[in-house]
Enzyme design. Structure first.
Site, PDB file in Angstrom:
ATOM      1  N   SER A  33       0.932  -1.096   0.020  1.00 32.04           N
ATOM      2  CA  SER A  33       0.123   0.097   0.006  1.00 32.04           C
ATOM      3  C   SER A  33       0.843   1.297  -0.003  1.00 32.04           C
ATOM      4  O   SER A  33       0.403   2.328  -0.492  1.00 32.04           O
ATOM      5  CB  SER A  33      -0.971  -0.089   1.221  1.00 32.04           C
ATOM      6  OG  SER A  33      -0.507   0.069   2.343  1.00 32.04           O
ATOM      7  N   CYS A  55     -13.730  -9.534   4.019  1.00 28.73           N
ATOM      8  CA  CYS A  55     -13.258  -8.104   4.174  1.00 28.73           C
ATOM      9  C   CYS A  55     -13.124  -7.342   3.004  1.00 28.73           C
ATOM     10  O   CYS A  55     -13.507  -6.085   3.186  1.00 28.73           O
ATOM     11  CB  CYS A  55     -11.828  -8.547   4.865  1.00 28.73           C
ATOM     12  SG  CYS A  55     -11.026  -6.714   5.399  1.00 28.73           S
ATOM     13  N   GLY A  77      -3.365  -1.937  -2.025  1.00 28.66           N
ATOM     14  CA  GLY A  77      -2.196  -2.344  -2.516  1.00 28.66           C
ATOM     15  C   GLY A  77      -2.331  -3.694  -3.227  1.00 28.66           C
ATOM     16  O   GLY A  77      -1.372  -4.577  -2.791  1.00 28.66           O
ATOM     17  N   CYS A  96      -7.132 -11.401   7.809  1.00 30.22           N
ATOM     18  CA  CYS A  96      -7.157  -9.798   7.313  1.00 30.22           C
ATOM     19  C   CYS A  96      -7.447  -9.122   8.643  1.00 30.22           C
ATOM     20  O   CYS A  96      -8.391  -9.190   9.014  1.00 30.22           O
ATOM     21  CB  CYS A  96      -8.480  -9.912   6.116  1.00 30.22           C
ATOM     22  SG  CYS A  96      -8.534  -8.255   5.674  1.00 30.22           S
TER      23      CYS A  96
END
Length: 401
Positions: free
Chosen positions: A18, A104, A128, A204
């Site tokens: 990211s 998620c 990302g 996650c």
């Protein structure tokens, strides 16, 4: 007259991917804002050494400062608990194995997080992920395509298999054309704090967990029996060749069912602490030794709290060639490609992240979608997602029944 820059809110996670996604967006001329989301703060069952969220927030903030972009913070843990973690517990309780990362993305990153980004005035939301997006005009309308990432080792399109056209419209994937080593190299050159940070693993936003301990927050441990089933059992006498486009609905449904395990097909070899803590194909955590080859979980029955195992990784109980997806669980990223009842299509399919794409035929019937694989698939697991691709475009997905 200066043209107003388009505003992009990037989900800064405190990881290298990211970070570089934010850098690429800036280089492309966007007005970039970093937004860090806190989604989890309960450390029960979390293996302590694995990145607590505060460290991630600190790293994300440091990257934003270095790239000279505004940094915001949002606490979405309430949404995350309700939409992802509670669903996880409910699925495990039913003896299914959910994929929290797919959820998620659908429920958090491209929903409540997206709403938050729009409040900050975003035109787009970026992540990302290693995947790509293309837009094609079909019948006068823009159609958004989700493509595999250029780095085949890192392709993460599978995790986005539940996104909709509406979500894709506003999504950007800035590093989809890059290779992972290149991402690391750029981060190194920019001297970003995340340059050498390990990729996150585990659930996650929760991190690496001891799953039984994590699940025991809601699901109680209860002792049950483990049964060993021999490979030559009549259970596995299933003629997969009977499944094709011409098979009757009922026959496809029959062939797609999990094996009907029962103690009479096996012999007791040990005990377990709760069938809902196990998943098909699992090897570790059984703690039953003394066999020439490792034991693998081939079946679970949560109603009677039974676990069934087979010896060796080629045990026939680990393989199935036909799966069913219930009508309500079939999701098309490309609604213009939806199969009508009675239609079929030869495509590539994967039933888990990082699995090489498998040749298969998808068949749409009134009782759901059936996927008939050319080769038997190992460790088919109810609750996981099957994703189907046309070339390198992910066009749909569904929860395995």
């Amino acid at each position: 007259m200066s043209v107003k820059k388009e505003k992009v809110v990037i989900g800064l996670s405190g990881g290298v991917d990211s970070s570089i996604a934010a850098y690429v967006l800036k280089e492309q001329g966007y007005d970039v804002i970093g937004l860090f989301m806190k989604n989890w703060h309960d450390t029960t069952g979390v293996l302590k050494a694995d990145c607590p969220w505060l460290d991630d927030k600190f790293d994300a903030e440091s990257v934003a400062r270095k790239l000279n972009i505004p940094f915001h913070f949002v606490d979405l843990s309430d949404h995350y608990r309700k939409r992802v973690v509670d669903y996880m517990f409910a699925e495990y309780e039913k003896g299914r194995t959910p994929n929290p990362d797919v959820l998620c993305n659908r429920e958090i990153k491209f929903d409540v997080f997206m709403d938050e980004a729009m409040r900050l005035g975003a035109d787009y939301v970026a992540t990302g992920h290693y995947c790509r997006k293309e837009t094609e005009i079909i019948n006068g309308q823009p159609v958004y395509k989700l493509l595999a990432g250029a780095d085949q080792n890192k392709d993460q399109s599978y995790f986005l298999c539940q996104l909709s056209q509406k979500q894709l419209e506003k999504a950007l994937f800035p590093i989809g054309d890059l290779q992972k080593p290149e991402v690391r190299r750029i981060a190194n050159e920019l001297k970003l704090v995340t340059a050498h940070k390990k990729d996150s693993q585990g659930i996650c936003f929760v991190g690496k967990v001891d799953l039984p301990v994590f699940l025991q927050q809601k699901l109680e441990a209860k002792k049950g029996k483990v049964f060993l089933v021999e490979p030559n059992s009549e259970l596995f006498q299933r003629d997969w060749s009977r499944a094709d486009e011409n098979s009757a609905d009922g026959e496809l449904a029959e062939l797609s069912k999990p094996f009907p395990f029962h103690p009479r097909f096996g012999s007791r070899v040990g005990d377990h602490n709760g069938a809902h803590f196990y998943t098909i194909g699992q090897r570790k955590g059984l703690n039953i030794g003394g066999f020439p080859e490792p034991l693998f979980v081939i079946g679970i029955n949560v109603e009677f709290n039974q676990v069934y195992v087979g010896m060796g990784q080629e045990h026939p109980g680990l393989f199935r060639s036909v799966i069913q997806i219930q009508p309500s669980e079939v999701h098309w990223i490309r609604p213009d490609l939806v199969l009508e009842i009675g239609e079929s299509l030869r495509l590539k399919v994967r039933i888990r992240y990082r699995q090489p794409l498998q040749d298969a035929v998808i068949i749409q019937r009134t009782n759901g979608m059936f996927i008939v694989f050319d080769e038997p698939q190992r460790g088919v697991t109810a609750g996981q997602f099957a994703a189907w691709y046309r070339d390198d475009e992910l066009i749909g997905s569904g929860v395995i029944g």
